[in-house]
Design a protein around this motif. Structure first.
Motif, PDB file in Angstrom:
ATOM      1  N   UNK A  17     -20.322  11.392   5.971  1.00 29.52           N
ATOM      2  CA  UNK A  17     -20.137   9.960   5.722  1.00 29.52           C
ATOM      3  C   UNK A  17     -18.809   9.461   6.294  1.00 29.52           C
ATOM      4  N   UNK A  18     -17.751  10.249   6.159  1.00 33.79           N
ATOM      5  CA  UNK A  18     -16.450   9.844   6.686  1.00 33.79           C
ATOM      6  C   UNK A  18     -16.457   9.793   8.212  1.00 33.79           C
ATOM      7  N   UNK A  19     -17.093  10.768   8.833  1.00 33.98           N
ATOM      8  CA  UNK A  19     -17.213  10.758  10.293  1.00 33.98           C
ATOM      9  C   UNK A  19     -17.984   9.521  10.732  1.00 33.98           C
ATOM     10  N   UNK A  20     -19.059   9.215  10.031  1.00 35.02           N
ATOM     11  CA  UNK A  20     -19.849   8.026  10.340  1.00 35.02           C
ATOM     12  C   UNK A  20     -19.014   6.755  10.198  1.00 35.02           C
ATOM     13  N   UNK A  21     -18.157   6.696   9.174  1.00 36.55           N
ATOM     14  CA  UNK A  21     -17.281   5.537   8.979  1.00 36.55           C
ATOM     15  C   UNK A  21     -16.427   5.301  10.226  1.00 36.55           C
ATOM     16  N   UNK A  22     -15.749   6.332  10.701  1.00 44.32           N
ATOM     17  CA  UNK A  22     -14.858   6.173  11.846  1.00 44.32           C
ATOM     18  C   UNK A  22     -15.628   5.898  13.136  1.00 44.32           C
ATOM     19  N   UNK A  23     -16.842   6.433  13.234  1.00 44.22           N
ATOM     20  CA  UNK A  23     -17.650   6.170  14.427  1.00 44.22           C
ATOM     21  C   UNK A  23     -18.265   4.768  14.409  1.00 44.22           C
ATOM     22  N   UNK A  24     -18.806   4.341  13.272  1.00 44.71           N
ATOM     23  CA  UNK A  24     -19.513   3.061  13.241  1.00 44.71           C
ATOM     24  C   UNK A  24     -18.614   1.879  12.899  1.00 44.71           C
ATOM     25  N   UNK A  25     -17.670   2.037  12.020  1.00 44.32           N
ATOM     26  CA  UNK A  25     -16.807   0.919  11.637  1.00 44.32           C
ATOM     27  C   UNK A  25     -15.678   0.706  12.636  1.00 44.32           C
ATOM     28  N   UNK A  26     -15.017   1.785  13.063  1.00 43.64           N
ATOM     29  CA  UNK A  26     -13.923   1.666  14.020  1.00 43.64           C
ATOM     30  C   UNK A  26     -14.420   1.740  15.458  1.00 43.64           C
ATOM     31  N   UNK A  27     -15.602   2.323  15.660  1.00 42.35           N
ATOM     32  CA  UNK A  27     -16.134   2.467  17.006  1.00 42.35           C
ATOM     33  C   UNK A  27     -15.505   3.614  17.790  1.00 42.35           C
ATOM     34  N   UNK A  28     -14.950   4.595  17.077  1.00 40.74           N
ATOM     35  CA  UNK A  28     -14.297   5.732  17.727  1.00 40.74           C
ATOM     36  C   UNK A  28     -15.320   6.799  18.069  1.00 40.74           C
ATOM     37  N   UNK A  29     -14.985   7.640  19.036  1.00 36.38           N
ATOM     38  CA  UNK A  29     -15.858   8.733  19.476  1.00 36.38           C
ATOM     39  C   UNK A  29     -15.224  10.068  19.091  1.00 36.38           C
ATOM     40  N   UNK A  39     -14.245  17.004  12.090  1.00 36.41           N
ATOM     41  CA  UNK A  39     -14.373  16.015  13.164  1.00 36.41           C
ATOM     42  C   UNK A  39     -12.980  15.677  13.681  1.00 36.41           C
ATOM     43  N   UNK A  40     -12.858  15.591  14.993  1.00 38.05           N
ATOM     44  CA  UNK A  40     -11.606  15.226  15.640  1.00 38.05           C
ATOM     45  C   UNK A  40     -11.798  13.934  16.428  1.00 38.05           C
ATOM     46  N   UNK A  49      -7.951  14.318  12.396  1.00 32.71           N
ATOM     47  CA  UNK A  49      -8.981  15.262  11.986  1.00 32.71           C
ATOM     48  C   UNK A  49      -9.530  14.834  10.621  1.00 32.71           C
ATOM     49  N   UNK A  50     -10.829  14.956  10.456  1.00 31.84           N
ATOM     50  CA  UNK A  50     -11.512  14.680   9.191  1.00 31.84           C
ATOM     51  C   UNK A  50     -12.084  16.011   8.729  1.00 31.84           C
TER      52      UNK A  50
END
Length: 139
Positions: A17-29, A39-40, A49-50
């Motif tokens: 869920x945290x990885x998804x937050x940074x990918x979908x909300x912030x748009x980070x890869x 996750x880095x 790092x998460x």
């Protein structure tokens, strides 16, 4: 010891869920070094790092209990007050919790705070005293 920071690791309650937050909300890869356990995200020369909160506490040989203010914030600095407002509106539309609305602050800047899903606070700020290059790195 050299004056540098290499990796910031956030201990999180749910890695997926945290990885998804940074990918979908912030748009980070995520970087290619990410796997099912960590996750880095590469951020202008620093890595975020998460990692699982309990696993991170075990690695540091400390207790993972704790709540409330964590005693630190992370900051994302912009080049203008308008950029702060725009970014906060984008994050709001994505369902991100806005902890503090954008406003002028006592140190002379303009800032807002948001929280990730584990309550880690991110300051979104314009600092007129901080010189940024074209990529947003501190000069």
């Amino acid at each position: 010891m050299d004056q540098r920071l290499t990796i910031i690791t956030l201990g999180v309650s749910d890695l997926k869920k945290s990885t998804d937050f940074y990918e979908t909300k912030f748009g980070w890869k995520k970087s290619e070094f990410s796997n099912e356990h960590i996750s880095f995200f590469i951020l202008n020369g620093i890595q975020l790092a998460i990692y699982g909160r309990n696993e991170l506490a075990d690695d540091a040989t400390v207790d993972s209990n704790g709540n409330g203010f964590k005693g630190f914030t992370l900051a994302y600095n912009t080049k203008s007050e308008k950029e702060v407002d725009q970014l906060i509106e984008e994050l709001r539309k994505k369902g991100v919790e806005i902890v503090k609305e954008p406003q002028k602050v006592n140190w002379g800047g303009y800032s807002s705070y948001i929280a990730d899903i584990d309550g880690n606070l991110w300051e979104i700020a314009f600092n007129p005293f901080l010189e940024l290059d074209e990529r947003g790195n501190v000069k």
